[in-house]
Design an enzyme around this catalytic site. Structure first.
Site, PDB file in Angstrom:
ATOM      1  N   SER A  39       0.803  -1.228   0.000  1.00  0.00           N
ATOM      2  CA  SER A  39       0.000   0.000   0.000  1.00  0.00           C
ATOM      3  C   SER A  39       0.835   1.277   0.000  1.00  0.00           C
ATOM      4  CB  SER A  39      -0.923  -0.039   1.218  1.00  0.00           C
ATOM      5  OG  SER A  39      -1.541   1.185   1.427  1.00  0.00           O
ATOM      6  N   TRP A  40       1.711   1.440   0.996  1.00  0.00           N
ATOM      7  CA  TRP A  40       2.412   2.735   1.022  1.00  0.00           C
ATOM      8  C   TRP A  40       3.528   2.770  -0.016  1.00  0.00           C
ATOM      9  CZ3 TRP A  40       5.663   4.958   5.653  1.00  0.00           C
ATOM     10  CH2 TRP A  40       6.571   4.042   6.150  1.00  0.00           C
ATOM     11  N   TYR A  85       6.457 -15.336  -1.736  1.00  0.00           N
ATOM     12  CA  TYR A  85       6.445 -14.429  -0.575  1.00  0.00           C
ATOM     13  C   TYR A  85       5.610 -15.068   0.525  1.00  0.00           C
ATOM     14  CZ  TYR A  85       5.711 -10.470   2.514  1.00  0.00           C
ATOM     15  OH  TYR A  85       5.676  -9.647   3.624  1.00  0.00           O
ATOM     16  N   GLN A 109      -1.536   0.075   6.090  1.00  0.00           N
ATOM     17  CA  GLN A 109      -0.235   0.755   6.248  1.00  0.00           C
ATOM     18  C   GLN A 109      -0.478   2.261   6.284  1.00  0.00           C
ATOM     19  OE1 GLN A 109       2.313  -0.709   3.034  1.00  0.00           O
ATOM     20  NE2 GLN A 109       3.608  -1.765   4.512  1.00  0.00           N
ATOM     21  N   ASP A 174       8.350  -2.387  10.553  1.00  0.00           N
ATOM     22  CA  ASP A 174       8.023  -3.660  11.183  1.00  0.00           C
ATOM     23  C   ASP A 174       8.714  -3.988  12.509  1.00  0.00           C
ATOM     24  OD1 ASP A 174       7.165  -3.426   8.605  1.00  0.00           O
ATOM     25  OD2 ASP A 174       7.968  -5.304   7.893  1.00  0.00           O
ATOM     26  N   TYR A 365      17.528  -4.008   9.299  1.00  0.00           N
ATOM     27  CA  TYR A 365      16.175  -3.608   8.918  1.00  0.00           C
ATOM     28  C   TYR A 365      15.796  -2.270   9.552  1.00  0.00           C
ATOM     29  CZ  TYR A 365      11.700  -5.443   7.047  1.00  0.00           C
ATOM     30  OH  TYR A 365      10.556  -5.675   6.336  1.00  0.00           O
ATOM     31  N   TRP A 366      14.761  -2.200  10.351  1.00  0.00           N
ATOM     32  CA  TRP A 366      14.320  -0.912  10.910  1.00  0.00           C
ATOM     33  C   TRP A 366      15.015  -0.575  12.225  1.00  0.00           C
ATOM     34  CZ3 TRP A 366      11.662   2.458   8.076  1.00  0.00           C
ATOM     35  CH2 TRP A 366      10.941   1.982   6.977  1.00  0.00           C
ATOM     36  N   GLU A 409      17.017  -1.278  -0.514  1.00  0.00           N
ATOM     37  CA  GLU A 409      15.835  -1.063   0.328  1.00  0.00           C
ATOM     38  C   GLU A 409      16.238  -0.186   1.521  1.00  0.00           C
ATOM     39  OE1 GLU A 409      14.510  -4.772   1.894  1.00  0.00           O
ATOM     40  OE2 GLU A 409      12.573  -3.990   2.587  1.00  0.00           O
ATOM     41  N   GLN A 424      14.860  -1.885  -5.281  1.00  0.00           N
ATOM     42  CA  GLN A 424      13.600  -1.677  -4.553  1.00  0.00           C
ATOM     43  C   GLN A 424      12.850  -0.535  -5.236  1.00  0.00           C
ATOM     44  OE1 GLN A 424      12.727  -3.363  -1.629  1.00  0.00           O
ATOM     45  NE2 GLN A 424      11.001  -2.117  -0.930  1.00  0.00           N
TER      46      GLN A 424
HETATM   47  C1  9WN Z   1       5.811  -6.679   5.474  1.00  0.00           C
HETATM   48  C2  9WN Z   1       7.391  -3.631   1.001  1.00  0.00           C
HETATM   49  C3  9WN Z   1       7.305  -3.631   2.528  1.00  0.00           C
HETATM   50  C4  9WN Z   1       7.273  -2.210   3.107  1.00  0.00           C
HETATM   51  C5  9WN Z   1       7.456  -2.199   4.607  1.00  0.00           C
HETATM   52  C6  9WN Z   1       8.714  -2.998   4.950  1.00  0.00           C
HETATM   53  C7  9WN Z   1       8.615  -4.415   4.405  1.00  0.00           C
HETATM   54  C8  9WN Z   1       7.081  -6.386   4.667  1.00  0.00           C
HETATM   55  C9  9WN Z   1       8.094  -7.491   4.895  1.00  0.00           C
HETATM   56  O1  9WN Z   1       8.431  -4.372   3.011  1.00  0.00           O
HETATM   57  O2  9WN Z   1       7.545  -5.090   5.076  1.00  0.00           O
HETATM   58  O3  9WN Z   1       4.810  -5.758   5.164  1.00  0.00           O
HETATM   59  O4  9WN Z   1       7.834  -8.611   4.428  1.00  0.00           O
HETATM   60  O5  9WN Z   1       9.109  -7.274   5.557  1.00  0.00           O
HETATM   61  O6  9WN Z   1       8.928  -3.000   6.323  1.00  0.00           O
HETATM   62  O7  9WN Z   1       7.564  -0.878   5.065  1.00  0.00           O
HETATM   63  O8  9WN Z   1       6.052  -1.601   2.800  1.00  0.00           O
HETATM   64  O9  9WN Z   1       8.465  -2.839   0.579  1.00  0.00           O
END
Ligand code: 9WN
Length: 446
Positions: A39-40, A85, A109, A174, A365-366, A409, A424
């Protein structure tokens, strides 16, 4: 500082990433790691697309809109038929909730979509696609409004101005340490068996969340699916109930942008409603600022307390505040030694977690890396508020980072190594937006 020829190379490569990630119906968030529409991501991608193909930008948002639930909720994933996925569509148990023939997840999101719509509108101004964009906005306005209404009425039912999330995935950040305390309370029971796919795509699993984190993610999905994603029940049934300060700031900004669109469409009462929601959320975000740190905080509703962890989400007021004092103090903090001024950074860019914090992890990651999409978003909002200097410095540093043409990413903050997925889509999209000439229109302000 990137040269003109290096910038041309970045733009050309970025367009190529978007073209090759395009399945014809949606643009995959990443070629292998994320073969679906998020979504975002889709909103940021449409902003990048609008720099060279406005009809394709609209089509991307339209693909997402077609997956909107009857409630108004826009799901965080719209699945393509591609395998590879996990969690896949079946795991979410959303049949009957998502529109017929459309496979989606069951959570949402951050609501960046109206920000994208307004940006596309600006890019179309005075050009050959202006009428198409206006027709699109007019035809779909009610859908975007119902998305915002759902967020306001359902995720902010108590009227605090802050939006509730039931899963870290709903924040888009996440495994950010901002959620560690809330996740510590999630104790997975019997999980349906699962096999992760992300760690087969990203060879260094240290760049991804841990297995323990994934078990919690999946347990929350089970809890939410068990109550059919009914929010009123989810608040009680789900172990994770957090007021997300960053998503709330995004909502405030997006309500203002949707209000501007409403005004242009002659929908004054809707514009007023949206302006009211925007103001309430902007104020609520400012009110979460921890005086000890100057950063905005999530509220963990299960614990009944604010969460003060130095994460990039703490700069939520930079997106939405109307208070010049708050803006100035957040900007000082951002420029200081815990963020852009931290020792040893490859580029003066915001890390997802402060590098001077104990929670910081450079590659995970985050929990530390810099995310180009977030850098752009913070910079874009700052420029809209007149902070051209901050915008320009972030732009220069981000373009230097992106000159590797990997479109990572996320990036290791000290070495500049691209991490996670390469190519990405949203990274390519913001590269294009950094490089495109600014549209000459009064619609840009505000
Ligand atoms: C779970 C797609 C998405 C982003 C998120 C990012 C990551 C997914 C994952 O990838 O999340 O939604 O499988 O890790 O954290 O911000 O929208 O790029």
């Amino acid at each position: 500082m990137t040269t003109r020829s290096s910038q041309d190379r970045i733009a050309e490569a970025a367009r190529e990433v978007l073209r090759t990630n395009d399945t014809g119906t949606l643009i995959k968030a990443a070629p292998h790691l994320y073969p679906h529409q998020w979504s975002w991501d889709a909103a940021f991608i449409s902003i990048g697309l609008a720099t060279f193909d406005i009809p394709r930008a609209l089509a991307e948002l339209e693909h997402l809109r077609a997956a909107q639930w009857a409630s108004g909720m826009i799901p965080h994933i719209v699945f393509s038929p591609a395998p590879g996925y996990f969690p896949d569509a079946a795991r979410w148990r959303t049949a009957g909730l998502s529109p017929p023939g459309v496979a989606t997840s069951g959570i949402c999101q951050p609501a960046v979509h109206a920000i994208a719509l307004r940006r596309i509108r600006q890019r179309a101004a005075g050009g050959p696609h202006e009428a198409t964009v206006l027709e699109y906005l007019s035809r779909t306005f009610d859908s975007w409004l119902s998305w915002h209404r759902w967020l306001h009425d359902v995720r902010c039912a108590e009227g605090s101005g802050l939006l509730t999330i039931h899963h870290g995935w709903e924040s888009g950040m996440d495994n950010s340490p901002r959620f560690d305390v809330a996740y510590a309370r999630v104790e997975p029971g019997a999980l349906e068996p699962f096999a992760r796919t992300d760690t087969t795509v990203v060879a260094d699993s240290g760049q991804r969340p841990t297995d323990q984190e994934y078990a919690r993610y999946l347990w929350l999905v089970q809890q939410l699916a068990d109550v059919g994603y009914r929010d009123a029940e989810a608040d009680a049934a789900c172990d994770f109930v957090v007021k997300d300060v960053f998503a709330s700031a995004v909502f405030a900004v997006a309500c203002d942008d949707l209000a501007a669109i409403a005004e242009e469409l002659g929908r004054e009462p809707d514009a007023q409603t949206l302006r009211g929601w925007a103001l309430a959320s902007a104020k609520a975000v400012d009110a979460t600022i921890d005086p000890a740190t100057g950063l905005a905080c999530d509220v963990d509703l299960r614990a009944g307390s604010k969460v003060s962890v130095p994460c990039v989400s703490g700069f939520a007021p930079l997106l939405s505040t109307r208070d010049a004092g708050v803006r100035a103090s957040q900007e000082r903090l951002l420029a200081g030694p815990d963020w852009l001024g931290a020792t040893g950074l490859a580029f003066r860019l915001p890390c997802s977690t402060s590098p001077t914090s104990d929670a910081f992890r450079a590659r995970q990651y985050w929990r530390g890396p810099t995310w180009p999409v977030l850098t752009w978003f913070l910079a874009f909002q700052s420029r809209r508020k007149g902070r051209v200097d901050l915008f320009e410095s972030l732009r220069a540093a981000s373009l230097s980072q992106l000159a590797d043409l990997q479109f990572g990413e996320y990036y290791e903050p000290f070495t500049g190594e691209p991490l996670g997925s390469s190519r990405q889509s949203w990274t390519a999209a913001v590269a294009l937006e950094w490089l495109a000439p600014e549209p000459r229109t009064r619609l840009i302000t505000g």
